[in-house]
Design a protein around this motif. Structure first.
Motif, PDB file in Angstrom:
ATOM      1  N   LEU A   1      44.632  38.349  30.873  1.00  0.00           N
ATOM      2  CA  LEU A   1      45.311  39.649  30.942  1.00  0.00           C
ATOM      3  C   LEU A   1      44.817  40.567  29.831  1.00  0.00           C
ATOM      4  O   LEU A   1      44.515  41.751  30.071  1.00  0.00           O
ATOM      5  N   LEU A   2      44.723  40.053  28.618  1.00  0.00           N
ATOM      6  CA  LEU A   2      44.220  40.865  27.510  1.00  0.00           C
ATOM      7  C   LEU A   2      42.766  41.269  27.749  1.00  0.00           C
ATOM      8  O   LEU A   2      42.375  42.417  27.481  1.00  0.00           O
ATOM      9  N   ALA A   3      41.963  40.349  28.273  1.00  0.00           N
ATOM     10  CA  ALA A   3      40.565  40.678  28.580  1.00  0.00           C
ATOM     11  C   ALA A   3      40.488  41.758  29.654  1.00  0.00           C
ATOM     12  O   ALA A   3      39.636  42.657  29.589  1.00  0.00           O
ATOM     13  N   THR A   4      41.395  41.687  30.630  1.00  0.00           N
ATOM     14  CA  THR A   4      41.439  42.704  31.681  1.00  0.00           C
ATOM     15  C   THR A   4      41.701  44.081  31.094  1.00  0.00           C
ATOM     16  O   THR A   4      41.054  45.077  31.474  1.00  0.00           O
ATOM     17  N   LEU A   5      42.642  44.166  30.168  1.00  0.00           N
ATOM     18  CA  LEU A   5      42.976  45.460  29.573  1.00  0.00           C
ATOM     19  C   LEU A   5      41.826  45.994  28.724  1.00  0.00           C
ATOM     20  O   LEU A   5      41.539  47.192  28.733  1.00  0.00           O
ATOM     21  N   VAL A   6      41.159  45.115  27.987  1.00  0.00           N
ATOM     22  CA  VAL A   6      40.015  45.545  27.167  1.00  0.00           C
ATOM     23  C   VAL A   6      38.892  46.067  28.065  1.00  0.00           C
ATOM     24  O   VAL A   6      38.330  47.153  27.827  1.00  0.00           O
ATOM     25  N   LEU A   7      38.556  45.317  29.105  1.00  0.00           N
ATOM     26  CA  LEU A   7      37.496  45.740  30.018  1.00  0.00           C
ATOM     27  C   LEU A   7      37.888  47.001  30.783  1.00  0.00           C
ATOM     28  O   LEU A   7      37.051  47.882  31.016  1.00  0.00           O
ATOM     29  N   GLY A   8      39.171  47.075  31.160  1.00  0.00           N
ATOM     30  CA  GLY A   8      39.640  48.285  31.822  1.00  0.00           C
ATOM     31  C   GLY A   8      39.523  49.502  30.924  1.00  0.00           C
ATOM     32  O   GLY A   8      39.160  50.593  31.377  1.00  0.00           O
ATOM     33  N   GLY A   9      39.802  49.324  29.646  1.00  0.00           N
ATOM     34  CA  GLY A   9      39.663  50.426  28.698  1.00  0.00           C
ATOM     35  C   GLY A   9      38.221  50.877  28.581  1.00  0.00           C
ATOM     36  O   GLY A   9      37.932  52.080  28.504  1.00  0.00           O
ATOM     37  N   LEU A  10      37.279  49.932  28.594  1.00  0.00           N
ATOM     38  CA  LEU A  10      35.861  50.286  28.539  1.00  0.00           C
ATOM     39  C   LEU A  10      35.443  51.067  29.778  1.00  0.00           C
ATOM     40  O   LEU A  10      34.680  52.050  29.692  1.00  0.00           O
ATOM     41  N   LEU A  11      35.939  50.648  30.933  1.00  0.00           N
ATOM     42  CA  LEU A  11      35.598  51.361  32.169  1.00  0.00           C
ATOM     43  C   LEU A  11      36.169  52.771  32.174  1.00  0.00           C
ATOM     44  O   LEU A  11      35.519  53.725  32.619  1.00  0.00           O
ATOM     45  N   TRP A  12      37.401  52.907  31.686  1.00  0.00           N
ATOM     46  CA  TRP A  12      38.041  54.221  31.692  1.00  0.00           C
ATOM     47  C   TRP A  12      37.356  55.193  30.743  1.00  0.00           C
ATOM     48  O   TRP A  12      37.390  56.405  30.952  1.00  0.00           O
ATOM     49  N   THR A  13      36.751  54.667  29.692  1.00  0.00           N
ATOM     50  CA  THR A  13      36.018  55.547  28.777  1.00  0.00           C
ATOM     51  C   THR A  13      34.650  55.908  29.327  1.00  0.00           C
ATOM     52  O   THR A  13      33.935  56.723  28.739  1.00  0.00           O
ATOM     53  N   GLN A  14      34.301  55.282  30.496  1.00  0.00           N
ATOM     54  CA  GLN A  14      33.044  55.554  31.192  1.00  0.00           C
ATOM     55  C   GLN A  14      31.816  55.221  30.334  1.00  0.00           C
ATOM     56  O   GLN A  14      30.771  55.858  30.450  1.00  0.00           O
ATOM     57  N   LEU A  15      31.968  54.237  29.455  1.00  0.00           N
ATOM     58  CA  LEU A  15      30.814  53.741  28.716  1.00  0.00           C
ATOM     59  C   LEU A  15      29.924  52.921  29.653  1.00  0.00           C
ATOM     60  O   LEU A  15      30.409  52.235  30.551  1.00  0.00           O
ATOM     61  N   GLN A  16      28.648  53.004  29.456  1.00  0.00           N
ATOM     62  CA  GLN A  16      27.695  52.277  30.293  1.00  0.00           C
ATOM     63  C   GLN A  16      27.552  50.843  29.779  1.00  0.00           C
ATOM     64  O   GLN A  16      26.645  50.519  29.007  1.00  0.00           O
ATOM     65  N   VAL A  17      28.479  49.992  30.202  1.00  0.00           N
ATOM     66  CA  VAL A  17      28.455  48.576  29.808  1.00  0.00           C
ATOM     67  C   VAL A  17      27.924  47.774  30.984  1.00  0.00           C
ATOM     68  O   VAL A  17      28.473  47.876  32.099  1.00  0.00           O
TER      69      VAL A  17
END
Length: 423
Positions: free
Chosen positions: A297-313
């Motif tokens: 769950l914590l990993a989901t939120l971290v990855l979701g935050g990266l996606l929402w910032t639209q960083l190219q990961v």
């Protein structure tokens, strides 16, 4: 009084007939096998999936609607009466919902897999009607609630999220049918937001306030913390929805993510407190899975935050979907392996001086096999995403299928024992 004491104290008047929740749980077990089966052997590589219809989308919905949805419907129908101190929902209505929902999920998955929008729409309509009926029954039930306001707040929030989820799902199905649907650019973001985090997530977090203390034999979690956590998550969802709809600036995504993260952290701290203060310290493999689910769950939120910032990961979308599925599926299966023997033992003991215990109804070797295979499967999927290896994803899915088969054996063993006890 502990939550377990409250449950056992009123169990006789709040138990549904055994068949009512068990048919939902049984269907979840079947769809668990089918989900891994499709992921392992169906055409199309899951790691290459970039949207549209296909078998990877079908597998995802077999897990979400088939496993998570079925379990949520059955568990909430039995556990909410405990939380609200009321008689349970009618078993006949639940049987009707199950009879509509179960084939609806199958038709929906087949329509997605074979790219047949009419079949998808037929299955989706059946699923939507069943879920809306279930939601109406739960809402009527919650109106007379007399306890656990934190659990009820989560349930109300989950119901609101469910209707957003259903509306977005029906609009997506209409778009696949070729209809001119207004606002198509908003429907998928809303669906991805309110399906896992709104409906499934809030319901899972709310029922955790009953289940975790019940099995740990601890005091009920603090109501003010439950309500604060729910309020933060609900506010985060509303702000994220406003940003997705263009009603708030894109910069609103950051505070929305922060609100959701704060609410989840409050929840996890309360769960940690329940486990630390509980009288039962050794909770076995099932709670190892629960803790793994919390980590996901914590990993989901971290990855979701990266996606929402639209960083190219690289491969961030695949990693986010993997973490999301790992969180919900691991948590649901961990809890299901505790709920099934517990409820079965209560039913088997009804009207008897001595009935079989939960441990007597459990097949420990099967659950041990599932535990190992489940963790190995998700570890394999993580490596497959990291190295972009579709062959490794399929191998991991085969291991997941073996674990699902072991879990199904555990369920069949329990049903045989229950039948032998005359239930």
């Amino acid at each position: 009084m502990t939550v377990a004491g409250a449950f056992l104290g009123g169990a006789s008047g709040r138990l549904l007939p055994a068949a009512a929740p068990l048919r939902f749980f049984g269907a979840a077990v079947v769809y668990h096998v089918l989900g891994w089966l499709v992921l392992a052997f169906a055409p199309g590589d899951a790691l290459d999936f970039r949207g549209g219809l296909g078998w990877p989308l079908a597998a995802l919905h077999l897990f979400t609607l088939g496993v998570l949805g079925m379990t949520a419907l059955g568990a909430a129908a039995q556990l909410l009466p405990v939380a609200t101190r009321q008689a349970p929902v009618g078993a006949r209505a639940l049987a009707w919902i199950w009879g509509l929902y179960t084939p609806g999920v199958a038709l929906l998955a087949l329509g997605m897999g074979f790219a047949l929008p009419p079949l998808l729409a037929l299955g989706g309509t059946a699923v939507a009607v069943a879920l809306a009926t279930w939601a109406a029954l739960v809402a009527l039930h919650l109106r007379g609630a007399r306890g656990m306001p934190g659990v009820c707040a989560h349930a109300w929030s989950a119901l609101v999220s469910l209707f957003v989820l259903l509306a977005s799902a029906l609009l997506l199905a209409a778009a696949w049918l070729g209809w001119n649907v207004p606002g198509r650019q908003f429907t998928l973001p809303l669906h991805l937001l309110f399906a896992p985090f709104g409906f499934m997530g809030l319901l899972a977090l709310g029922l955790s306030y009953v289940l975790v203390p019940m099995f740990a034999l601890s005091q009920p979690p603090r109501e003010r913390v439950q309500l604060a956590s729910c309020a933060l998550i609900a506010a985060g969802l509303l702000l994220a929805a406003a940003a997705a709809l263009g009603l708030a600036p894109p910069l609103a995504r950051a505070p929305a993510w922060a609100l959701g993260l704060a609410g989840v952290l409050l929840h996890l701290l309360e769960m940690r407190r329940a486990l630390a203060t509980g009288m039962r310290k050794e909770l076995g493999r099932s709670f190892v899975l629960v803790k793994c689910a919390w980590g996901a769950l914590l990993a989901t939120l971290v990855l979701g935050g990266l996606l929402w910032t639209q960083l190219q990961v690289p491969r961030a979308e695949a990693a986010f979907g993997f973490a999301l599925l790992a969180w919900l599926l691991t948590f649901v299966l961990a809890i299901l392996q505790r709920i099934l023997p517990f409820l079965a033992a209560l039913h088997a003991a009804a009207g008897r001086k001595r009935g079989p215990t939960a441990s007597m109804l459990t097949h420990d070797k099967a659950l041990n096999a599932h535990f190992r295979c489940h963790l190995a499967a998700f570890a394999g999927l993580a490596l497959a995403i990291a190295f972009d290896a579709n062959w490794l994803a399929r191998a991991a899915a085969i291991v997941g299928l073996a674990g699902a088969a072991a879990f199904a054996f555990f369920h069949l063993h329990l049903l045989r024992k229950l039948r032998a006890a005359g239930v």
